[in-house]
Design an enzyme around this catalytic site. Structure first.
Site, PDB file in Angstrom:
ATOM      1  N   HIS A  64       0.831  -1.216   0.000  1.00 25.51           N
ATOM      2  CA  HIS A  64       0.000   0.000   0.000  1.00 25.51           C
ATOM      3  C   HIS A  64       0.862   1.261   0.000  1.00 25.51           C
ATOM      4  O   HIS A  64       1.241   1.765   1.050  1.00 25.51           O
ATOM      5  CB  HIS A  64      -0.890  -0.042   1.250  1.00 25.51           C
ATOM      6  N   HIS A  66       1.588   5.201  -2.227  1.00 31.04           N
ATOM      7  CA  HIS A  66       1.172   6.190  -3.216  1.00 31.04           C
ATOM      8  C   HIS A  66       2.437   6.831  -3.787  1.00 31.04           C
ATOM      9  O   HIS A  66       3.118   7.582  -3.089  1.00 31.04           O
ATOM     10  CB  HIS A  66       0.278   7.252  -2.567  1.00 31.04           C
ATOM     11  N   PHE A  67       2.728   6.521  -5.044  1.00 30.13           N
ATOM     12  CA  PHE A  67       3.912   7.094  -5.694  1.00 30.13           C
ATOM     13  C   PHE A  67       3.581   8.350  -6.495  1.00 30.13           C
ATOM     14  O   PHE A  67       4.472   8.986  -7.045  1.00 30.13           O
ATOM     15  CB  PHE A  67       4.596   6.041  -6.578  1.00 30.13           C
ATOM     16  N   HIS A 236      -5.217  -0.473   5.687  1.00 30.73           N
ATOM     17  CA  HIS A 236      -5.026   0.435   6.831  1.00 30.73           C
ATOM     18  C   HIS A 236      -6.139   0.375   7.895  1.00 30.73           C
ATOM     19  O   HIS A 236      -6.776   1.381   8.206  1.00 30.73           O
ATOM     20  CB  HIS A 236      -4.802   1.868   6.372  1.00 30.73           C
ATOM     21  N   ASP A 309       0.887   2.712   3.735  1.00 31.07           N
ATOM     22  CA  ASP A 309       0.043   3.773   3.172  1.00 31.07           C
ATOM     23  C   ASP A 309       0.885   5.036   2.958  1.00 31.07           C
ATOM     24  O   ASP A 309       0.456   6.153   3.264  1.00 31.07           O
ATOM     25  CB  ASP A 309      -1.157   4.061   4.068  1.00 31.07           C
TER      26      ASP A 309
END
Length: 430
Positions: A64, A66-67, A236, A309
């Site tokens: 999990h 976020h790029f 999450h 996350d």
């Protein structure tokens, strides 16, 4: 290319063994695990790595992250996110699809995968959206994205509020051999909340988010997974009732797994002393009672995975009141240390359980049979982790563009000394 890791203590969650051994890799494979492998035996040109006093563990797999790439490269890129992952011992990530544009077609998944091969030092699995544009109105190209290797679909950042459409998406995912990664949040119940609904929120004059915002969707998604038979992974999780519902689902034999983030098992709302945007995340930090339930769930094996996350933002988006700040915290470069400090060093988890939660179980969920273990013939994704190193987290040392963390200056124990991906050293402490 050959690497010889000497003098380390191997932690292999697959065999459930911890033992002193050397590890020899050639190209992208582990070729030999044995005591006292000599440089002569390894062969000319072999690079030597001394792991004395350290654990040699399977590379961490973060389900999990976020790029932000494509479209939000000022926050993160495949290159900076990959470097941050390597710095944190993570060799494989699942990148969420809420980019600009949203990843909702076969071509978009392929584009990220192709770019990641040259731009990121670690493995990037791009996940696809459940609905087109994540608008919750029409299903995305689920079969096409599966053909491109997305492995799971997720509406992360929100939930698909239309239960009928979501059920259809689950059926398509099961047909395509994909998993559902669920962000559980009933958006109609958030009502402008920015932190957990409790006395601290009242004291700070901030609107709260109740546990039921998460719990209602956890219950719905488990029931839909029961009906459709799709593999459901709950992202999450932050509440004690989420843990309880996952426990009940597993007792019933349902294909349901759950993850906990380090910030949710390390911090509670008691740690928020002022209105600071770096403490704003979704789901929010919860009560001490919830924190203890999450820890117990990890210990008992109800909660399968520790993921981050990882959600980088620009400085102006976080250094402000929670009322205006963006939701999110970076985590790739702090997760191993926080897990070791808060769970292993305190006796809640063993080092084997840490490897299970961060490597072996994520590999099983994704169906990656050659990852998540330290055994001959498997992929040479490894981390050399020093359990004795004590230091303060310094956000200025992060490789990530995002510095948004409440852990800056926190004392921790356990440091990644070296990360190896496909038999190549992609991070090594100088």
């Amino acid at each position: 290319m050959k690497l010889l890791i000497q003098n380390g203590t191997v932690v292999d969650p697959k065999s459930q063994k911890v033992f002193h051994s050397d590890v020899l890799t050639e190209d992208d494979r582990i070729v030999k695990i044995s005591e006292n492998i000599s440089p002569e035996e390894a062969g000319e040109g072999t690079e030597l790595l001394d792991a004395a006093g350290c654990y040699v563990m399977p590379g961490f797999i973060d389900l999990h992250v976020h790029f932000r790439d494509p479209g939000l490269e000022y926050k993160e890129t495949l290159a900076t996110g990959g470097a941050a992952a390597a710095h944190g011992g993570v060799t494989t990530v699942c990148a969420m699809p809420n980019t600009k544009p949203v990843i909702d077609t076969k071509e978009k998944v392929e584009e990220v995968h192709n770019r990641a091969k040259t731009e990121s030092p670690i493995h990037v699995i791009q996940l696809g959206a459940v609905t087109k544009g994540q608008k919750g109105e029409e299903l995305a190209d689920i079969q096409g994205m599966a053909e491109a290797g997305c492995m799971a679909i997720s509406e992360d950042g929100k939930s698909v509020m239309n239960a009928s459409l979501y059920r259809k998406g689950m059926k398509e995912a099961k047909k395509a051999g994909l998993r559902i990664f669920a962000h559980c949040e009933d958006i109609t119940m958030v009502e402008g909340g920015v932190m957990n609904a409790d006395a601290k929120a009242e004291a700070l004059g901030l609107k709260g988010i109740t546990n039921s915002v998460e719990d209602v969707i956890v219950a719905r998604d488990i029931l839909l997974a029961k009906e459709t038979g799709v593999r459901l992974h709950l992202c999450h999780c932050s509440t004690k009732d989420s843990v309880e519902m996952i426990r009940l689902a597993k007792e019933e034999g349902l294909p349901v797994t759950g993850e906990v983030c380090p910030h949710h098992f390390t911090l509670s709302t008691d740690d928020i002393v002022e209105d600071d945007g770096n403490y704003k995340m979704n789901p929010p930090l919860r009560s001490k009672e919830d924190v203890e339930a999450l820890k117990q769930g990890l210990k008992d094996g109800i909660m399968d995975v520790i993921s981050t996350d990882h959600a980088p933002h620009g400085e102006k988006e976080k250094n402000c009141s929670m009322k205006k700040a963006a939701f999110g915290i970076v985590g790739l470069e702090t997760s191993a240390a926080l897990t070791y400090t808060e769970l292993v060093d305190t006796g809640i988890l063993t080092i084997l359980q840490m490897a299970e939660k961060m490597s072996y179980n994520p590999a099983k969920i994704l169906g990656l049979e050659e990852k998540g273990a330290v055994e001959e013939g498997t992929t040479a994704d490894l981390v050399i982790f020093d359990p004795k190193a004590e230091y303060e987290i310094d956000k200025e040392t992060f490789c990530s563009k995002g510095k948004n963390t409440p852990f800056d200056g926190r004392k921790v124990k356990g440091k990644v000394r070296c990360t190896i991906s496909d038999g190549r050293v992609v991070y090594q402490e100088v």
